[in-house]
Design a protein around this motif. Structure first.
Motif, PDB file in Angstrom:
ATOM      1  N   ILE A  22      -8.601  -2.652  -7.446  1.00  0.00           N
ATOM      2  CA  ILE A  22      -7.802  -3.816  -7.046  1.00  0.00           C
ATOM      3  C   ILE A  22      -6.317  -3.458  -7.056  1.00  0.00           C
ATOM      4  O   ILE A  22      -5.582  -3.772  -6.107  1.00  0.00           O
ATOM      5  N   LYS A  23      -5.856  -2.801  -8.128  1.00  0.00           N
ATOM      6  CA  LYS A  23      -4.448  -2.385  -8.205  1.00  0.00           C
ATOM      7  C   LYS A  23      -4.085  -1.485  -7.022  1.00  0.00           C
ATOM      8  O   LYS A  23      -3.035  -1.667  -6.391  1.00  0.00           O
ATOM      9  N   TYR A  24      -4.930  -0.510  -6.741  1.00  0.00           N
ATOM     10  CA  TYR A  24      -4.686   0.429  -5.633  1.00  0.00           C
ATOM     11  C   TYR A  24      -4.563  -0.333  -4.312  1.00  0.00           C
ATOM     12  O   TYR A  24      -3.659  -0.083  -3.513  1.00  0.00           O
ATOM     13  N   ARG A  25      -5.476  -1.287  -4.101  1.00  0.00           N
ATOM     14  CA  ARG A  25      -5.473  -2.036  -2.847  1.00  0.00           C
ATOM     15  C   ARG A  25      -4.254  -2.951  -2.736  1.00  0.00           C
ATOM     16  O   ARG A  25      -3.716  -3.142  -1.642  1.00  0.00           O
ATOM     17  N   ILE A  26      -3.804  -3.485  -3.847  1.00  0.00           N
ATOM     18  CA  ILE A  26      -2.595  -4.317  -3.826  1.00  0.00           C
ATOM     19  C   ILE A  26      -1.373  -3.450  -3.514  1.00  0.00           C
ATOM     20  O   ILE A  26      -0.574  -3.799  -2.644  1.00  0.00           O
ATOM     21  N   ILE A  27      -1.250  -2.327  -4.200  1.00  0.00           N
ATOM     22  CA  ILE A  27      -0.132  -1.420  -3.988  1.00  0.00           C
ATOM     23  C   ILE A  27      -0.082  -0.918  -2.544  1.00  0.00           C
ATOM     24  O   ILE A  27       0.982  -0.797  -1.948  1.00  0.00           O
ATOM     25  N   ASN A  28      -1.258  -0.629  -1.988  1.00  0.00           N
ATOM     26  CA  ASN A  28      -1.330  -0.092  -0.629  1.00  0.00           C
ATOM     27  C   ASN A  28      -1.534  -1.168   0.433  1.00  0.00           C
ATOM     28  O   ASN A  28      -1.844  -0.861   1.576  1.00  0.00           O
ATOM     29  N   ASN A  29      -1.382  -2.428   0.030  1.00  0.00           N
ATOM     30  CA  ASN A  29      -1.468  -3.546   0.960  1.00  0.00           C
ATOM     31  C   ASN A  29      -2.767  -3.567   1.757  1.00  0.00           C
ATOM     32  O   ASN A  29      -2.767  -3.870   2.950  1.00  0.00           O
ATOM     33  N   THR A  30      -3.890  -3.248   1.098  1.00  0.00           N
ATOM     34  CA  THR A  30      -5.169  -3.238   1.800  1.00  0.00           C
ATOM     35  C   THR A  30      -6.134  -4.273   1.221  1.00  0.00           C
ATOM     36  O   THR A  30      -7.316  -4.217   1.480  1.00  0.00           O
TER      37      THR A  30
END
Length: 140
Positions: A131-139
């Motif tokens: 979830i953190k990765y997807r938020i950071i990468n706007n995905t």
């Protein structure tokens, strides 16, 4: 009747939790799940995303679970086993022996503690990191 016990946090309940509970249930006739309070969890890992009531409600809905104990202790004693008439205590096969001895103050030689196979490909931490990765990468 063989009563089986497993304790858990159960945060962000996922198929790894279900796999664990299924394996535990297969070891007996009746499965009790002890759910650790937020305070207990905070003593050994990060704060759960879901509060204890939410975690309990999800765990209760799992078809393998017969009973849930809220606010389960971190340290399991003979008195606790006797109180709930527990025959088998299940732990993950990845738990280090020193933690087992620290948290389970019951006679190991009696064969009460049984292990279940940990589901390697998923964890609550993995879900949070994704979830953190997807938020950071706007995905997201």
């Amino acid at each position: 009747m063989i009563i089986v016990y497993v304790d858990m946090v159960g945060d962000l309940f996922h198929y790894g939790h279900v796999n664990a509970l299924k394996q535990c249930k297969e070891m007996g006739d009746y499965l009790i799940v002890g759910v650790h309070s937020d305070k207990v969890v905070n003593s050994y890992k990060r704060t759960p995303v879901m509060n204890m009531e939410q975690r309990i409600n999800v765990i209760k809905s799992c078809k393998y679970v017969d009973q849930v104990i809220d606010g389960a202790p971190l340290i399991i004693t003979n008195e606790y086993l006797e109180k709930y008439k527990i025959d088998i205590v299940c732990i993950t096969d990845t738990r280090p022996i020193d933690q087992t001895e620290q948290f389970y103050k019951i006679p190991m030689e009696l064969g009460i503690i049984k292990t279940f196979k940990h589901t390697q490909e998923i964890s609550t931490t993995n879900i949070i990191d994704n979830i953190k990765y997807r938020i950071i990468n706007n995905t997201l």
